[in-house]
Write a protein that holds these residues in place. Structure first.
Motif, mmCIF file in Angstrom:
data_model
loop_
_atom_site.group_PDB
_atom_site.id
_atom_site.type_symbol
_atom_site.label_atom_id
_atom_site.label_comp_id
_atom_site.label_asym_id
_atom_site.label_seq_id
_atom_site.Cartn_x
_atom_site.Cartn_y
_atom_site.Cartn_z
ATOM 1 N N ASN A 109 6.493 6.249 -11.722
ATOM 2 C CA ASN A 109 7.155 6.582 -10.460
ATOM 3 C C ASN A 109 6.190 7.188 -9.447
ATOM 4 O O ASN A 109 6.409 7.092 -8.235
ATOM 5 C CB ASN A 109 8.316 7.539 -10.712
ATOM 6 C CG ASN A 109 9.461 6.873 -11.466
ATOM 7 O OD1 ASN A 109 9.656 5.661 -11.357
ATOM 8 N ND2 ASN A 109 10.210 7.651 -12.234
ATOM 9 N N LYS A 110 5.127 7.814 -9.940
ATOM 10 C CA LYS A 110 4.136 8.407 -9.039
ATOM 11 C C LYS A 110 3.106 7.384 -8.560
ATOM 12 O O LYS A 110 2.367 7.649 -7.612
ATOM 13 C CB LYS A 110 3.407 9.553 -9.749
ATOM 14 C CG LYS A 110 4.297 10.753 -10.062
ATOM 15 C CD LYS A 110 3.509 11.823 -10.794
ATOM 16 C CE LYS A 110 4.399 13.019 -11.137
ATOM 17 N NZ LYS A 110 3.645 14.055 -11.898
ATOM 18 N N PHE A 111 3.065 6.226 -9.232
ATOM 19 C CA PHE A 111 2.058 5.218 -8.888
ATOM 20 C C PHE A 111 2.414 4.540 -7.564
ATOM 21 O O PHE A 111 3.567 4.178 -7.328
ATOM 22 C CB PHE A 111 1.965 4.167 -10.000
ATOM 23 C CG PHE A 111 0.926 3.106 -9.755
ATOM 24 C CD1 PHE A 111 -0.404 3.345 -10.022
ATOM 25 C CD2 PHE A 111 1.284 1.872 -9.238
ATOM 26 C CE1 PHE A 111 -1.364 2.376 -9.801
ATOM 27 C CE2 PHE A 111 0.336 0.893 -9.007
ATOM 28 C CZ PHE A 111 -0.995 1.149 -9.291
ATOM 29 N N VAL A 112 1.424 4.380 -6.696
ATOM 30 C CA VAL A 112 1.620 3.735 -5.393
ATOM 31 C C VAL A 112 0.813 2.437 -5.373
ATOM 32 O O VAL A 112 -0.408 2.454 -5.559
ATOM 33 C CB VAL A 112 1.164 4.647 -4.240
ATOM 34 C CG1 VAL A 112 1.346 3.935 -2.900
ATOM 35 C CG2 VAL A 112 1.935 5.962 -4.265
ATOM 36 N N PHE A 113 1.491 1.319 -5.160
ATOM 37 C CA PHE A 113 0.815 0.031 -5.123
ATOM 38 C C PHE A 113 -0.011 -0.101 -3.844
ATOM 39 O O PHE A 113 0.410 0.337 -2.773
ATOM 40 C CB PHE A 113 1.834 -1.111 -5.192
ATOM 41 C CG PHE A 113 2.477 -1.271 -6.544
ATOM 42 C CD1 PHE A 113 1.870 -2.048 -7.515
ATOM 43 C CD2 PHE A 113 3.672 -0.632 -6.838
ATOM 44 C CE1 PHE A 113 2.455 -2.199 -8.759
ATOM 45 C CE2 PHE A 113 4.262 -0.779 -8.084
ATOM 46 C CZ PHE A 113 3.652 -1.563 -9.047
ATOM 47 N N GLU A 114 -1.180 -0.724 -3.985
ATOM 48 C CA GLU A 114 -2.048 -0.945 -2.834
ATOM 49 C C GLU A 114 -1.437 -2.012 -1.925
ATOM 50 O O GLU A 114 -0.834 -2.982 -2.387
ATOM 51 C CB GLU A 114 -3.432 -1.409 -3.305
ATOM 52 C CG GLU A 114 -4.470 -1.487 -2.206
ATOM 53 C CD GLU A 114 -4.843 -0.129 -1.658
ATOM 54 O OE1 GLU A 114 -5.188 -0.063 -0.467
ATOM 55 O OE2 GLU A 114 -4.779 0.862 -2.414
ATOM 56 N N SER A 115 -1.591 -1.823 -0.628
ATOM 57 C CA SER A 115 -1.032 -2.765 0.332
ATOM 58 C C SER A 115 -1.817 -4.073 0.330
ATOM 59 O O SER A 115 -3.035 -4.088 0.137
ATOM 60 C CB SER A 115 -1.053 -2.157 1.738
ATOM 61 O OG SER A 115 -0.653 -3.112 2.700
ATOM 62 N N ARG A 116 -1.106 -5.172 0.547
ATOM 63 C CA ARG A 116 -1.764 -6.470 0.682
ATOM 64 C C ARG A 116 -2.493 -6.578 2.018
ATOM 65 O O ARG A 116 -3.394 -7.405 2.174
ATOM 66 C CB ARG A 116 -0.731 -7.596 0.587
ATOM 67 C CG ARG A 116 -0.214 -7.850 -0.819
ATOM 68 C CD ARG A 116 0.893 -8.880 -0.800
ATOM 69 N NE ARG A 116 1.222 -9.312 -2.154
ATOM 70 C CZ ARG A 116 0.714 -10.383 -2.734
ATOM 71 N NH1 ARG A 116 -0.147 -11.128 -2.076
ATOM 72 N NH2 ARG A 116 1.046 -10.722 -3.962
ATOM 73 N N ILE A 117 -2.095 -5.788 2.977
ATOM 74 C CA ILE A 117 -2.711 -5.810 4.300
ATOM 75 C C ILE A 117 -3.929 -4.899 4.283
ATOM 76 O O ILE A 117 -3.815 -3.687 4.101
ATOM 77 C CB ILE A 117 -1.723 -5.350 5.385
ATOM 78 C CG1 ILE A 117 -0.423 -6.160 5.304
ATOM 79 C CG2 ILE A 117 -2.356 -5.481 6.762
ATOM 80 C CD1 ILE A 117 -0.620 -7.640 5.496
ATOM 81 N N THR A 118 -5.113 -5.479 4.435
ATOM 82 C CA THR A 118 -6.356 -4.719 4.396
ATOM 83 C C THR A 118 -6.749 -4.258 5.801
ATOM 84 O O THR A 118 -6.131 -4.652 6.800
ATOM 85 C CB THR A 118 -7.487 -5.570 3.804
ATOM 86 O OG1 THR A 118 -7.744 -6.683 4.690
ATOM 87 C CG2 THR A 118 -7.098 -6.112 2.433
ATOM 88 N N GLU A 119 -7.792 -3.432 5.856
ATOM 89 C CA GLU A 119 -8.301 -2.982 7.150
ATOM 90 C C GLU A 119 -8.825 -4.163 7.966
ATOM 91 O O GLU A 119 -8.728 -4.176 9.194
ATOM 92 C CB GLU A 119 -9.411 -1.946 6.943
ATOM 93 C CG GLU A 119 -8.938 -0.637 6.327
ATOM 94 C CD GLU A 119 -7.900 0.063 7.187
ATOM 95 O OE1 GLU A 119 -8.026 0.008 8.431
ATOM 96 O OE2 GLU A 119 -6.961 0.651 6.621
ATOM 97 N N ALA A 120 -9.395 -5.155 7.277
ATOM 98 C CA ALA A 120 -9.879 -6.351 7.978
ATOM 99 C C ALA A 120 -8.721 -7.131 8.590
ATOM 100 O O ALA A 120 -8.857 -7.722 9.668
ATOM 101 C CB ALA A 120 -10.665 -7.236 7.014
ATOM 102 N N ASP A 121 -7.569 -7.144 7.907
ATOM 103 C CA ASP A 121 -6.380 -7.797 8.467
ATOM 104 C C ASP A 121 -5.902 -7.066 9.716
ATOM 105 O O ASP A 121 -5.555 -7.691 10.725
ATOM 106 C CB ASP A 121 -5.260 -7.834 7.425
ATOM 107 C CG ASP A 121 -5.514 -8.863 6.335
ATOM 108 O OD1 ASP A 121 -5.928 -9.982 6.675
ATOM 109 O OD2 ASP A 121 -5.305 -8.541 5.156
ATOM 110 N N LYS A 122 -5.878 -5.740 9.637
ATOM 111 C CA LYS A 122 -5.398 -4.951 10.773
ATOM 112 C C LYS A 122 -6.305 -5.123 11.989
ATOM 113 O O LYS A 122 -5.833 -5.183 13.128
ATOM 114 C CB LYS A 122 -5.316 -3.475 10.381
ATOM 115 C CG LYS A 122 -4.297 -3.179 9.281
ATOM 116 C CD LYS A 122 -4.331 -1.721 8.878
ATOM 117 C CE LYS A 122 -3.359 -1.434 7.735
ATOM 118 N NZ LYS A 122 -3.426 -0.012 7.293
#
Length: 264
Positions: A109-122
């Motif tokens: 429950n404490k684990f946070v999945f990494e976003s598929r949207i990277t800094e390069a995407d942004k």
């Protein structure tokens, strides 16, 4: 055969002979792809199918060590309540399967999945390979063609004594540097594109080439980066399938799309 028929056949023969003597520049181009790093997001039907497969696998699977231990400890707890079983103090102080499961659930429950949207995407950084991680990316370079600059696959003229594959390998080094590690898919080209040079750039006095035949070779990106500072390459970008049409001519895109895998 009458005179008219002979004249027509002679005309056709002279025309075909003239065409056969036409000179063409031979070029090799490299279709360099970065494969997807992440699997694509599932649609609703795929999610339902995935859940169904998971349920079937659960029903047909054997019990894990944790499940067997949990059932054993549950039975022991019931026997202890009924005072039908005596346990050592050391056994009661050990972590139970339920304690382990509670700790695992709490950690999950404490684990946070990494976003598929990277800094390069942004930032929409088209030169960064960290963008569109779930899509194929294709390398395009800006090259000078006659009096204008165009976007195309890395390509160049064949030199004497080279095979078309050797030309493709050399062109990639010259355009992108020695820091790229790639794997070519075989010795044969996967496609060909033919075009004629504009008349203003074709010499009428010399029997020079009237156009170019470009042979495409597919390759997979393995590691490294494009070194555009050390070389003469002015611009490059990694584009997804849906972005190619805005940078390539319609005819050029139609030719390379024939050997690209459809992602949809």
């Amino acid at each position: 055969m009458n005179l008219a028929q002979r004249s027509i056949r002679l005309c056709l023969y002279s025309t075909s002979a003239q065409v056969s003597r036409t000179k063409w520049d031979l070029m090799s181009a490299v279709c360099l792809e970065r494969k997807p790093v992440l699997s694509g997001e599932l649609n609703e039907i795929e999610r339902k199918f995935s859940r169904m497969l998971a349920d079937i696998e659960l029903e047909n699977s054997h019990k894990s060590d944790h499940e067997v231990r949990y059932e054993t400890e549950t039975l022991q707890a019931e026997l202890l309540k009924s005072k039908s079983l005596d346990l050592d103090i050391e056994q009661t102080l050990q972590q139970t399967a339920q304690d382990f499961e509670d700790a695992a659930v709490d950690e999950y429950n404490k684990f946070v999945f990494e976003s598929r949207i990277t800094e390069a995407d942004k930032a929409n950084d088209l030169q960064n390979l960290e963008r569109k991680l779930d899509r194929h990316l294709l390398l395009l370079v800006q090259q000078k063609q006659w009096d204008q600059k165009i976007w195309a696959l890395p390509q160049g003229l064949q030199k004497d004594g080279e095979t078309m594959l050797q030309t493709a390998e050399r062109v990639l080094r010259e355009k992108c540097g020695d820091d790229l590690t790639v794997q070519f898919y075989g010795n044969a080209p996967c496609g060909v594109y033919k075009y004629k040079y504009p008349k203003m750039f074709v010499s009428r006095e010399e029997e020079g080439p009237v156009g170019a035949k470009v042979f495409f070779f597919k390759a997979q990106y393995i590691a490294g980066y494009v070194d555009h500072n050390k070389l003469k390459l002015q611009e490059f970008k990694w584009l997804g399938r849906e972005e190619l049409m805005s940078s390539l001519s319609q005819e050029y895109y139609r030719n390379i799309s024939q050997f690209l895998i459809d992602e949809e």
